[in-house]
Write an enzyme that holds these catalytic residues in place. Structure first.
Site, PDB file in Angstrom:
ATOM      1  N   LYS A  20       0.735  -1.097  -0.033  1.00  0.00           N
ATOM      2  CA  LYS A  20       0.018   0.057  -0.008  1.00  0.00           C
ATOM      3  C   LYS A  20       0.935   1.120   0.001  1.00  0.00           C
ATOM      4  O   LYS A  20       2.132   1.171   0.621  1.00  0.00           O
ATOM      5  CB  LYS A  20      -0.869  -0.008   0.982  1.00  0.00           C
ATOM      6  CG  LYS A  20      -2.012   0.780   1.034  1.00  0.00           C
ATOM      7  CD  LYS A  20      -3.032  -0.005   0.134  1.00  0.00           C
ATOM      8  CE  LYS A  20      -4.518   0.854   0.079  1.00  0.00           C
ATOM      9  NZ  LYS A  20      -5.436  -0.170  -0.672  1.00  0.00           N
TER      10      LYS A  20
HETATM   11  P1  NAD Z   1     -12.840   8.027  -3.192  1.00  0.00           P
HETATM   12  O1  NAD Z   1     -11.755   8.629  -2.769  1.00  0.00           O
HETATM   13  O2  NAD Z   1     -13.421   7.699  -4.419  1.00  0.00           O
HETATM   14  O3  NAD Z   1     -14.202   8.115  -2.260  1.00  0.00           O
HETATM   15  C1  NAD Z   1     -14.152   8.088  -0.832  1.00  0.00           C
HETATM   16  C2  NAD Z   1     -15.708   8.634  -0.399  1.00  0.00           C
HETATM   17  O4  NAD Z   1     -15.819   8.518   1.047  1.00  0.00           O
HETATM   18  C3  NAD Z   1     -16.118   9.942  -0.738  1.00  0.00           C
HETATM   19  O5  NAD Z   1     -17.329   9.905  -1.340  1.00  0.00           O
HETATM   20  C4  NAD Z   1     -15.716  10.737   0.450  1.00  0.00           C
HETATM   21  O6  NAD Z   1     -16.544  12.102   0.492  1.00  0.00           O
HETATM   22  C5  NAD Z   1     -16.114   9.783   1.654  1.00  0.00           C
HETATM   23  N1  NAD Z   1     -15.553  10.096   2.862  1.00  0.00           N
HETATM   24  C6  NAD Z   1     -14.047  10.376   2.919  1.00  0.00           C
HETATM   25  N2  NAD Z   1     -14.171  10.513   4.167  1.00  0.00           N
HETATM   26  C7  NAD Z   1     -15.287  10.377   5.003  1.00  0.00           C
HETATM   27  C8  NAD Z   1     -15.567  10.509   6.347  1.00  0.00           C
HETATM   28  N3  NAD Z   1     -14.675  10.705   7.322  1.00  0.00           N
HETATM   29  N4  NAD Z   1     -16.903   9.873   6.691  1.00  0.00           N
HETATM   30  C9  NAD Z   1     -17.612   9.632   5.438  1.00  0.00           C
HETATM   31  N5  NAD Z   1     -17.487   9.646   4.165  1.00  0.00           N
HETATM   32  C10 NAD Z   1     -16.322  10.204   3.955  1.00  0.00           C
HETATM   33  O7  NAD Z   1     -12.200   6.261  -2.524  1.00  0.00           O
HETATM   34  P2  NAD Z   1     -12.529   4.887  -2.966  1.00  0.00           P
HETATM   35  O8  NAD Z   1     -11.734   4.718  -3.988  1.00  0.00           O
HETATM   36  O9  NAD Z   1     -13.930   4.749  -3.237  1.00  0.00           O
HETATM   37  O10 NAD Z   1     -12.207   4.079  -1.333  1.00  0.00           O
HETATM   38  C11 NAD Z   1     -13.088   3.896  -0.452  1.00  0.00           C
HETATM   39  C12 NAD Z   1     -12.888   2.864   0.251  1.00  0.00           C
HETATM   40  O11 NAD Z   1     -12.739   1.713  -0.326  1.00  0.00           O
HETATM   41  C13 NAD Z   1     -11.559   3.066   1.015  1.00  0.00           C
HETATM   42  O12 NAD Z   1     -11.341   2.561   2.290  1.00  0.00           O
HETATM   43  C14 NAD Z   1     -10.348   2.211   0.120  1.00  0.00           C
HETATM   44  O13 NAD Z   1      -9.295   1.706   0.717  1.00  0.00           O
HETATM   45  C15 NAD Z   1     -11.395   1.047  -0.291  1.00  0.00           C
HETATM   46  N6  NAD Z   1     -10.987   0.216  -1.469  1.00  0.00           N
HETATM   47  C16 NAD Z   1     -10.966   1.001  -2.846  1.00  0.00           C
HETATM   48  C17 NAD Z   1     -10.649   0.324  -3.930  1.00  0.00           C
HETATM   49  C18 NAD Z   1     -10.729   0.917  -5.043  1.00  0.00           C
HETATM   50  O14 NAD Z   1     -10.386   0.155  -6.263  1.00  0.00           O
HETATM   51  N7  NAD Z   1     -10.727   2.246  -5.321  1.00  0.00           N
HETATM   52  C19 NAD Z   1     -10.392  -0.975  -3.732  1.00  0.00           C
HETATM   53  C20 NAD Z   1     -10.654  -1.686  -2.475  1.00  0.00           C
HETATM   54  C21 NAD Z   1     -10.889  -1.084  -1.389  1.00  0.00           C
END
Ligand code: NAD
Length: 424
Positions: A107
């Protein structure tokens, strides 16, 4: 910083592992190794900001182990810490083992707030961070991908920076790239689609009809928005959505495609928030979202949001962890006692790394698949992983899918160490 953010995710990950250690008879030496990431690279680098001022940014890249090539996303956030990146790399190791990918966990993260930066500044940070990691990233040993606040745009800059350095186009060095630059069809939706597949399987096992089922989603970014769109397309009612700014509710369910346009195709919504959406009948807080009377609650934002302080308010039958580490160990116990089925992150959000793996394979072979091929291979892998973990839970740990997922993953990971041995 919220109280939830103060819970150190690395301590949480180690606690989860120790819980498995109490159930499984795992070699003490291997347990010791698993609790120490093999490599932590930390860098402080300068960037000239738009106003001429020099800002120092801190970035990390962590490899949990090196049994196999390392794989894991890069996060840009003011909340990034060394311990957070260590935990996320650890979870990647388990996730890859669960879906049977030939990767060990990695990561990366940069402490920055893209919301307060110009596009040019974000590009400079991405490129300079890539430069700092030029001997760490490698198509054969460390392949980054998107995570919070990074997307195909940043992956294109990483690909370009690395390729300029190497003097050739290295398609395999990063995944989640734009399709025009060797990205895979279906990658953008993959994590949310994977969360949908395991949720659908869990609903079938619990006898919950998809048509009209009620869903609440925290986070409307890559994972949350795709999950919400896909589950709504399949007949469920998304009644609550929240993000960093707050939440919205409509008991009749949102038109999620329209909500998506409001957030992402509306020049007036520079915060990219669901707040202010005209079809909300009630504004809610994130905590109120967790307490909604719904069939499925999908935390798809950040870690440590369901804690021992609010877990008792959760009324959903299923918690589908789109985010990494949203539920603390204390909350896990409460949810289990209340018969809430938790689909753990290391299973539920594994769709992203699965299609990243497809992208890596396609890029290395320079032979690309159709979106249907990608989606159907993803479905097969996610359904197989869900079935294995759900059935195993019956034998090892009723209603504890996290423990079951860890034990299934550990079978593979322990074997890796046994087969490779400890060098020299
Ligand atoms: P992103 O940046 O696209 O979206 C994040 C979302 O969470 C946004 O809507 C933001 O407003 C919201 N957010 C941020 N802080 C917040 C808070 N304190 N309270 C409530 N909402 C909040 O990110 P993403 O890529 O969708 O990732 C989200 C989660 O999924 C993370 O934990 C990431 O590690 C996990 N994840 C992502 C992927 C991927 O392919 N992008 C894969 C596996 C896991």
């Amino acid at each position: 910083m919220t109280e939830e953010h103060a819970i150190d995710p690395w301590r949480m990950a180690v606690k989860q592992l120790e819980k498995v250690g109490e159930v499984l008879d795992i070699d003490e030496n291997i347990m010791k190794i698993l609790k120490h990431p093999i490599r932590i690279v930390e860098t402080n680098f300068p960037v000239v900001m738009d106003d001429g001022r020099v800002e120092i940014f801190t970035g990390f890249r962590v490899h949990h182990n090196e049994n196999l090539p390392n794989k894991g996303g890069i996060r840009f956030s003011p909340h990034v810490t060394r311990e957070e990146v260590m935990a996320l790399a650890f979870w990647m190791t388990f996730k890859c083992a669960i879906v049977g990918l030939p990767y060990s966990g990695a990561k990366g993260g940069v402490i920055c707030n893209p919301r307060e930066m110009s596009l040019k500044e974000i590009e400079k940070v991405t490129r300079r961070y890539t430069h700092q990691m030029i001997n760490v990233f490698n198509p054969r040993s460390d392949i980054p991908a998107p995570d919070i606040n990074t997307s195909a745009r940043e992956m294109a800059w990483i690909y370009d920076t690395y390729s300029m350095w190497g003097g050739h186009s290295a398609l395999g060095v990063v995944t989640g790239k734009p399709v025009e630059l060797g990205g895979s069809l279906g990658r953008a939706a993959a994590t949310g689609r994977g969360v949908y597949f395991v949720t659908r399987q869990a609903m079938k096992r619990l006898g919950i009809e998809m048509e009209g089922a009620t869903v609440a989603v925290q986070g409307f970014g890559n994972v949350g928005s795709w999950f919400a769109r896909i589950i709504a397309e399949n007949g469920a009612k998304v009644v609550g959505v929240s993000d960093w700014k707050g939440g919205i509710y409509n008991e009749n369910g949102f038109d999620v495609e329209d909500l998506y346009k409001y957030v992402y195709e509306n020049p007036d919504n520079s915060d990219r928030s669901v707040v202010g959406y005209q079809h909300s009948t009630k504004d809610i807080t994130n905590d109120e979202l967790f307490a909604l009377e719904v069939d499925v609650l999908a935390p798809c934002a950040v870690e440590s949001v369901i804690t021992k302080y609010n877990a008792h308010t959760v009324k959903a039958k299923i918690v589908a962890e789109g985010a990494n580490g949203p539920t603390t160990p204390g909350a896990d116990e409460i949810l289990k006692d209340n018969n809430v089925l938790v689909l753990p992150d290391i299973l539920a959000n594994a769709g992203g790394v699965t299609v990243s793996y497809f992208e890596w394979v396609q890029g290395n072979d320079a032979l690309f698949w159709t979106e249907e091929e990608v989606n159907s291979k993803l479905e097969e892998i996610m359904v197989r992983a869900f079935d294995k973990i759900f059935d195993h839970a019956d034998e090892c740990c009723i209603n504890d899918m996290r423990l079951s997922a860890y034990t299934v993953a550990l079978e593979t990971i322990v074997k890796q160490y046994e087969l490779r041995g400890i060098y020299p």
